[in-house]
Design a protein around this motif. Sequence first.
Motif, PDB file in Angstrom:
ATOM      1  N   UNK A 165      75.707  41.505  43.067  1.00  0.00           N
ATOM      2  CA  UNK A 165      77.041  41.872  42.591  1.00  0.00           C
ATOM      3  C   UNK A 165      76.975  42.107  41.091  1.00  0.00           C
ATOM      4  N   UNK A 166      77.583  43.139  40.546  1.00  0.00           N
ATOM      5  CA  UNK A 166      78.298  44.223  41.247  1.00  0.00           C
ATOM      6  C   UNK A 166      77.388  45.434  41.395  1.00  0.00           C
ATOM      7  N   UNK A 167      76.364  45.285  42.192  1.00  0.00           N
ATOM      8  CA  UNK A 167      75.351  46.332  42.299  1.00  0.00           C
ATOM      9  C   UNK A 167      75.437  47.123  43.583  1.00  0.00           C
TER      10      UNK A 167
ATOM     11  N   UNK B 179      59.322  41.456  55.523  1.00  0.00           N
ATOM     12  CA  UNK B 179      59.399  40.779  54.234  1.00  0.00           C
ATOM     13  C   UNK B 179      60.803  40.999  53.655  1.00  0.00           C
ATOM     14  N   UNK B 180      61.206  40.128  52.722  1.00  0.00           N
ATOM     15  CA  UNK B 180      62.547  40.238  52.141  1.00  0.00           C
ATOM     16  C   UNK B 180      62.485  40.027  50.638  1.00  0.00           C
ATOM     17  N   UNK B 181      63.303  40.788  49.926  1.00  0.00           N
ATOM     18  CA  UNK B 181      63.425  40.679  48.464  1.00  0.00           C
ATOM     19  C   UNK B 181      64.894  40.654  48.111  1.00  0.00           C
ATOM     20  N   UNK B 182      65.292  39.689  47.274  1.00  0.00           N
ATOM     21  CA  UNK B 182      66.690  39.597  46.862  1.00  0.00           C
ATOM     22  C   UNK B 182      66.829  39.233  45.401  1.00  0.00           C
ATOM     23  N   UNK B 183      67.823  39.833  44.764  1.00  0.00           N
ATOM     24  CA  UNK B 183      68.150  39.488  43.391  1.00  0.00           C
ATOM     25  C   UNK B 183      69.648  39.306  43.254  1.00  0.00           C
ATOM     26  N   UNK B 184      70.078  38.625  42.204  1.00  0.00           N
ATOM     27  CA  UNK B 184      71.493  38.298  42.029  1.00  0.00           C
ATOM     28  C   UNK B 184      71.977  37.604  43.300  1.00  0.00           C
ATOM     29  N   UNK B 185      73.143  37.966  43.852  1.00  0.00           N
ATOM     30  CA  UNK B 185      73.573  37.252  45.067  1.00  0.00           C
ATOM     31  C   UNK B 185      72.723  37.637  46.269  1.00  0.00           C
ATOM     32  N   UNK B 186      71.903  38.690  46.136  1.00  0.00           N
ATOM     33  CA  UNK B 186      70.947  39.014  47.184  1.00  0.00           C
ATOM     34  C   UNK B 186      69.914  37.919  47.373  1.00  0.00           C
ATOM     35  N   UNK B 187      69.687  37.100  46.330  1.00  0.00           N
ATOM     36  CA  UNK B 187      68.725  36.004  46.456  1.00  0.00           C
ATOM     37  C   UNK B 187      69.190  35.014  47.513  1.00  0.00           C
ATOM     38  N   UNK B 188      70.510  34.758  47.533  1.00  0.00           N
ATOM     39  CA  UNK B 188      71.041  33.774  48.474  1.00  0.00           C
ATOM     40  C   UNK B 188      71.038  34.330  49.897  1.00  0.00           C
ATOM     41  N   UNK B 189      71.388  35.614  50.039  1.00  0.00           N
ATOM     42  CA  UNK B 189      71.374  36.239  51.365  1.00  0.00           C
ATOM     43  C   UNK B 189      69.966  36.219  51.941  1.00  0.00           C
ATOM     44  N   UNK B 190      68.978  36.592  51.132  1.00  0.00           N
ATOM     45  CA  UNK B 190      67.591  36.623  51.621  1.00  0.00           C
ATOM     46  C   UNK B 190      67.057  35.216  51.863  1.00  0.00           C
TER      47      UNK B 190
ATOM     48  N   UNK C 272      77.959  44.208  53.319  1.00  0.00           N
ATOM     49  CA  UNK C 272      79.302  44.537  53.818  1.00  0.00           C
ATOM     50  C   UNK C 272      80.376  44.319  52.741  1.00  0.00           C
ATOM     51  N   UNK C 273      81.181  45.370  52.519  1.00  0.00           N
ATOM     52  CA  UNK C 273      82.181  45.346  51.461  1.00  0.00           C
ATOM     53  C   UNK C 273      81.718  46.024  50.186  1.00  0.00           C
ATOM     54  N   UNK C 274      80.449  46.406  50.130  1.00  0.00           N
ATOM     55  CA  UNK C 274      79.888  47.087  48.960  1.00  0.00           C
ATOM     56  C   UNK C 274      79.504  48.512  49.353  1.00  0.00           C
ATOM     57  N   UNK C 275      79.547  49.420  48.376  1.00  0.00           N
ATOM     58  CA  UNK C 275      79.041  50.771  48.591  1.00  0.00           C
ATOM     59  C   UNK C 275      79.633  51.419  49.824  1.00  0.00           C
ATOM     60  N   UNK C 276      78.763  51.841  50.714  1.00  0.00           N
ATOM     61  CA  UNK C 276      79.206  52.573  51.901  1.00  0.00           C
ATOM     62  C   UNK C 276      79.215  51.705  53.163  1.00  0.00           C
TER      63      UNK C 276
END
Length: 322
Positions: free
Chosen positions: A159-161, A230-241, A195-199
Motif C-alpha cells: 500500500x499504496x502500490x 515461491x513468494x515475494x512480498x514488500x510493504x503489506x505484501x510481506x504480511x500476505x506472503x 483485492x480492492x487495489x488496481x484492477x
Amino acid sequence: EFCSSPAGIMLLEVFLVLGTVTIYFLLSRKKEETLLPLKEGWWGKGQKPSTEEDTTIRPFKVETTEEELSDLFRRLDQARFTEPLENSCFHYGTNSKYLRKVVSYWKNQFNWKKQVEVLNKYPQFKTKIQGIDVHFVHVKPPRLPEGQSAKPLLMVHGWPGSFYEFYKIIPLLTDPASHGLSDEHIFEVICPSIPGYGFSEAPHKKGFDSVSAASVFYELMLRLGFNEFYAQGGDCGWLICTNLAQIAPSHVKGLHLNLALVTNMGFIQLLSILLGRYLPGLFGFQDEDVRRMFPFLKKGLYKILLESGYAHIQATKPDTVG
C-alpha cells in the motif's frame, strides 16, 4: 513545564519502558501461531450462489476512453485550492502550493495514453475467486535452457502500490541472460492486484484481511497449475506472503520479504530503549544508532503519533476518506 525538562522527559521514558516491559511479559505467555488455517470466504455481492464458481481465466487489457480523460481534466480544472499556512511545509498534511504543481503535471505533462501502452506491455488476466474478480500479470520466460524449468514466483505489492511496481524487474527474472545475468534461476512471474487495489475487485463483505488475501492468492496459484511456488512480498505484501507460507507451508518453496517487522521484542531490547542513550556499548550501539534512536520519545513515540493520523483514519473510518 516539568514534562519538558530533562528530568521530566527521562522519568516519562522510564514509565514508558516499564509499562512496555509489563505488557510484554503479559503478552509473551501466549504462544505465537506459526501455521494458519485456510480462510475460504465469499467476498462477492449478496449470498454465495449454490452453483460452482466460474474458474475461467480471461485476458485483460487496460483501456480508457476520451470521455473518461475529458472528465478527469474537467475535474482538475474545477479544483479549488485554499492557501496553506505560512511556512507549514507538509506538517499539517498536503501543502496546496505543492498540490497545484501536481495538478499542473497531471494536466499538462503526463501522457496517459503512453502509460496505458506501458501497462499493457505484459499479459494481464482476470479470474473470479471467492466471488470477486482478481487481476494479475502473468509473464512466462521467452526461452529456457534445455532441461531447465522456470520457477513460479508470486510477487505481491503493498500500500499504496500496484502490480506496476514490478515492471522493471520482471525481465531480469524471466530473461536474465539477455540482461547479463546468470540463467541458473529463471522465473515465471505472477503479479496479482490485491483485492480492492488496481484492477482487482474490492471485497463486498466485511472482514477481508491479509489471511483472506493470502487464501485468494493461494487459490490463484493452484488454478494456474502451480502446486509449488515461491513468494515475494514488500510493504503489506510481506504480511500476505507470510500468511500464505503459514497457510500452505508445503506449497511455498521459498519466501522473500523486503519488509520485515519485529513482533517479539526481548527484555534486553526493551532495556536498551531505556539505557541505550547512556550506556550504548552495553547494547552494542554505534554512534549512528544512538543518533537515530535518541531521544527516544521524540524520535520514537512522538514521531509515530505525529505521522500516523492517516493510519488511524483508515483503520477506523476508511469509507470517509474514500
